[in-house]
Design a protein around this motif. Structure first.
Motif, PDB file in Angstrom:
ATOM      1  N   MET A 297       0.836  -1.206   0.000  1.00 43.31           N
ATOM      2  CA  MET A 297       0.000   0.000   0.000  1.00 43.31           C
ATOM      3  C   MET A 297       0.866   1.250   0.000  1.00 43.31           C
ATOM      4  O   MET A 297       0.583   2.227  -0.706  1.00 43.31           O
ATOM      5  CB  MET A 297      -0.929  -0.014   1.227  1.00 43.31           C
ATOM      6  N   LEU A 298       1.936   1.216   0.770  1.00 41.04           N
ATOM      7  CA  LEU A 298       2.847   2.359   0.836  1.00 41.04           C
ATOM      8  C   LEU A 298       3.464   2.645  -0.524  1.00 41.04           C
ATOM      9  O   LEU A 298       3.421   3.786  -1.001  1.00 41.04           O
ATOM     10  CB  LEU A 298       3.951   2.075   1.866  1.00 41.04           C
TER      11      LEU A 298
ATOM     12  N   GLU B  13       2.575   1.634  -3.534  1.00 38.91           N
ATOM     13  CA  GLU B  13       1.557   1.988  -4.536  1.00 38.91           C
ATOM     14  C   GLU B  13       1.102   3.431  -4.341  1.00 38.91           C
ATOM     15  O   GLU B  13       0.918   4.173  -5.315  1.00 38.91           O
ATOM     16  CB  GLU B  13       0.360   1.039  -4.422  1.00 38.91           C
ATOM     17  N   PHE B  14       0.910   3.838  -3.088  1.00 38.45           N
ATOM     18  CA  PHE B  14       0.426   5.203  -2.850  1.00 38.45           C
ATOM     19  C   PHE B  14       1.486   6.240  -3.205  1.00 38.45           C
ATOM     20  O   PHE B  14       1.156   7.312  -3.730  1.00 38.45           O
ATOM     21  CB  PHE B  14      -0.021   5.387  -1.397  1.00 38.45           C
ATOM     22  N   VAL B  15       2.740   5.950  -2.922  1.00 39.82           N
ATOM     23  CA  VAL B  15       3.803   6.887  -3.306  1.00 39.82           C
ATOM     24  C   VAL B  15       3.806   7.092  -4.820  1.00 39.82           C
ATOM     25  O   VAL B  15       3.880   8.227  -5.310  1.00 39.82           O
ATOM     26  CB  VAL B  15       5.178   6.389  -2.816  1.00 39.82           C
ATOM     27  N   ASP B  16       3.701   5.985  -5.570  1.00 37.71           N
ATOM     28  CA  ASP B  16       3.660   6.103  -7.029  1.00 37.71           C
ATOM     29  C   ASP B  16       2.463   6.937  -7.483  1.00 37.71           C
ATOM     30  O   ASP B  16       2.577   7.788  -8.370  1.00 37.71           O
ATOM     31  CB  ASP B  16       3.595   4.713  -7.668  1.00 37.71           C
ATOM     32  N   LEU B  17       1.304   6.680  -6.885  1.00 34.56           N
ATOM     33  CA  LEU B  17       0.092   7.420  -7.239  1.00 34.56           C
ATOM     34  C   LEU B  17       0.251   8.905  -6.911  1.00 34.56           C
ATOM     35  O   LEU B  17      -0.113   9.773  -7.712  1.00 34.56           O
ATOM     36  CB  LEU B  17      -1.103   6.829  -6.498  1.00 34.56           C
ATOM     37  N   ALA B  18       0.791   9.201  -5.731  1.00 32.43           N
ATOM     38  CA  ALA B  18       0.956  10.602  -5.319  1.00 32.43           C
ATOM     39  C   ALA B  18       1.887  11.350  -6.259  1.00 32.43           C
ATOM     40  O   ALA B  18       1.672  12.532  -6.557  1.00 32.43           O
ATOM     41  CB  ALA B  18       1.480  10.661  -3.883  1.00 32.43           C
ATOM     42  N   LEU B  19       2.919  10.677  -6.752  1.00 37.98           N
ATOM     43  CA  LEU B  19       3.844  11.334  -7.676  1.00 37.98           C
ATOM     44  C   LEU B  19       3.233  11.517  -9.057  1.00 37.98           C
ATOM     45  O   LEU B  19       3.541  12.490  -9.754  1.00 37.98           O
ATOM     46  CB  LEU B  19       5.141  10.535  -7.774  1.00 37.98           C
ATOM     47  N   ARG B  20       2.356  10.617  -9.462  1.00 41.59           N
ATOM     48  CA  ARG B  20       1.681  10.778 -10.768  1.00 41.59           C
ATOM     49  C   ARG B  20       0.639  11.887 -10.715  1.00 41.59           C
ATOM     50  O   ARG B  20       0.336  12.510 -11.730  1.00 41.59           O
ATOM     51  CB  ARG B  20       1.009   9.464 -11.173  1.00 41.59           C
TER      52      ARG B  20
ATOM     53  N   THR C 184      -6.227   1.511   6.989  1.00 39.98           N
ATOM     54  CA  THR C 184      -6.299   0.191   7.620  1.00 39.98           C
ATOM     55  C   THR C 184      -5.174  -0.704   7.143  1.00 39.98           C
ATOM     56  O   THR C 184      -4.540  -1.420   7.932  1.00 39.98           O
ATOM     57  CB  THR C 184      -7.661  -0.463   7.325  1.00 39.98           C
ATOM     58  N   LEU C 185      -4.889  -0.676   5.843  1.00 45.24           N
ATOM     59  CA  LEU C 185      -3.810  -1.495   5.295  1.00 45.24           C
ATOM     60  C   LEU C 185      -2.443  -1.034   5.804  1.00 45.24           C
ATOM     61  O   LEU C 185      -1.595  -1.869   6.144  1.00 45.24           O
ATOM     62  CB  LEU C 185      -3.846  -1.443   3.766  1.00 45.24           C
ATOM     63  N   LEU C 186      -2.228   0.268   5.866  1.00 46.87           N
ATOM     64  CA  LEU C 186      -0.943   0.785   6.338  1.00 46.87           C
ATOM     65  C   LEU C 186      -0.722   0.484   7.813  1.00 46.87           C
ATOM     66  O   LEU C 186       0.407   0.270   8.254  1.00 46.87           O
ATOM     67  CB  LEU C 186      -0.854   2.293   6.096  1.00 46.87           C
ATOM     68  N   ALA C 187      -1.793   0.459   8.580  1.00 49.38           N
ATOM     69  CA  ALA C 187      -1.687   0.200  10.023  1.00 49.38           C
ATOM     70  C   ALA C 187      -1.824  -1.281  10.346  1.00 49.38           C
ATOM     71  O   ALA C 187      -1.845  -1.652  11.511  1.00 49.38           O
ATOM     72  CB  ALA C 187      -2.767   0.988  10.774  1.00 49.38           C
ATOM     73  N   GLY C 188      -1.888  -2.120   9.316  1.00 50.89           N
ATOM     74  CA  GLY C 188      -2.216  -3.534   9.499  1.00 50.89           C
ATOM     75  C   GLY C 188      -1.365  -4.266  10.500  1.00 50.89           C
ATOM     76  O   GLY C 188      -1.859  -5.099  11.256  1.00 50.89           O
ATOM     77  N   SER C 189      -0.055  -3.979  10.544  1.00 49.97           N
ATOM     78  CA  SER C 189       0.811  -4.693  11.467  1.00 49.97           C
ATOM     79  C   SER C 189       0.768  -4.099  12.871  1.00 49.97           C
ATOM     80  O   SER C 189       1.311  -4.670  13.810  1.00 49.97           O
ATOM     81  CB  SER C 189       2.246  -4.690  10.944  1.00 49.97           C
ATOM     82  N   ALA C 190       0.122  -2.949  13.016  1.00 51.06           N
ATOM     83  CA  ALA C 190      -0.020  -2.307  14.332  1.00 51.06           C
ATOM     84  C   ALA C 190      -1.358  -1.569  14.370  1.00 51.06           C
ATOM     85  O   ALA C 190      -1.408  -0.343  14.354  1.00 51.06           O
ATOM     86  CB  ALA C 190       1.132  -1.337  14.579  1.00 51.06           C
TER      87      ALA C 190
ATOM     88  N   GLY D 284       8.227   6.816   4.677  1.00 52.99           N
ATOM     89  CA  GLY D 284       7.016   6.111   5.061  1.00 52.99           C
ATOM     90  C   GLY D 284       7.303   4.871   5.877  1.00 52.99           C
ATOM     91  O   GLY D 284       6.620   4.585   6.866  1.00 52.99           O
ATOM     92  N   ARG D 285       8.332   4.128   5.476  1.00 50.02           N
ATOM     93  CA  ARG D 285       8.700   2.926   6.241  1.00 50.02           C
ATOM     94  C   ARG D 285       9.113   3.281   7.667  1.00 50.02           C
ATOM     95  O   ARG D 285       8.749   2.577   8.619  1.00 50.02           O
ATOM     96  CB  ARG D 285       9.838   2.187   5.535  1.00 50.02           C
TER      97      ARG D 285
END
Length: 200
Positions: free
Chosen positions: A97-98, A100-107, A140-146, A187-188
């Motif tokens: 998700m991270l 993919e979103f970075v790519d989308l934000a730059l486009r 939700t996906l970004l926070a999935g591990s926490a 982001g990581r």
């Protein structure tokens, strides 16, 4: 046998599409400069050198303009969410998700930045039912591990921070690959994700 469209008809369609693209480009610039609420159809007409009636022929309201501007990004976000959801572990889903979103934000630099900060745009997307679908699910996906409050806050900071930073002058002089690398790495760190191992 169906007759081919005449050259005049083809030219007219192309001209209409060109005018529509000019209007959308002007709207995006003016929304970024004056905000969605602070931009009128007359301002867009003045920016393009068209009459207000000509703008109205293509888009009856600013809301119509925003819908047309946002549709490509919304379609891409839905695909990104599907790709992230398909991953096997919470960390893998957050990583996908991270990136993919970075790519989308730059486009879609200007648009994603505005969608993170312009309250009138946020309100419109909420009323259209897009906001929770296209912001809630990535969070939700970004926070999935926490998925505790701290994880959700980290996810919100990462999502908004990437959207805003991608649309600011700070990244204008960077190659897309360089901007992408820095945004993903940041982001990581915010999300507490480890970079995936690269195959040897």
């Amino acid at each position: 046998m169906v007759a081919a469209p005449s050259r005049t008809a083809t030219h007219t369609v192309t001209g209409q599409e060109g005018t529509r693209d000019r209007i959308l480009g002007a709207a995006l610039r003016l929304f970024a400069e004056h905000s969605f609420a602070g931009t009128s159809l007359q301002m867009i007409a003045d920016e393009t050198g068209l009459t207000k009636a000509a703008v109205y022929h293509h888009f009856h309201t600013r809301e119509d303009l925003l819908t047309a501007l946002g549709e490509p990004a919304l379609t891409e976000m839905r695909a990104a969410i599907e790709a992230a959801t398909a991953q096997r572990t919470p960390s893998a889903r957050a990583e996908r998700m991270l990136t993919e979103f970075v790519d989308l934000a730059l486009r879609h630099r200007k648009l994603t930045s505005m969608l993170a900060t312009d309250q009138a745009m946020i309100h419109l997307f909420r009323t259209q039912g897009h906001y929770d679908e296209l912001v809630g699910r990535p969070l939700t996906l970004l926070a999935g591990s926490a998925p505790d409050p701290a994880g959700r806050i980290s996810a919100a900071v990462a999502l908004a921070g990437i959207a805003i930073t991608a649309g600011r002058e700070l990244t204008d002089d960077l190659e897309d690959d360089t901007a992408r690398r820095h945004l993903v790495e940041t982001g990581r760190r915010i999300l507490g994700l480890r970079a995936p191992r690269t195959p040897r």
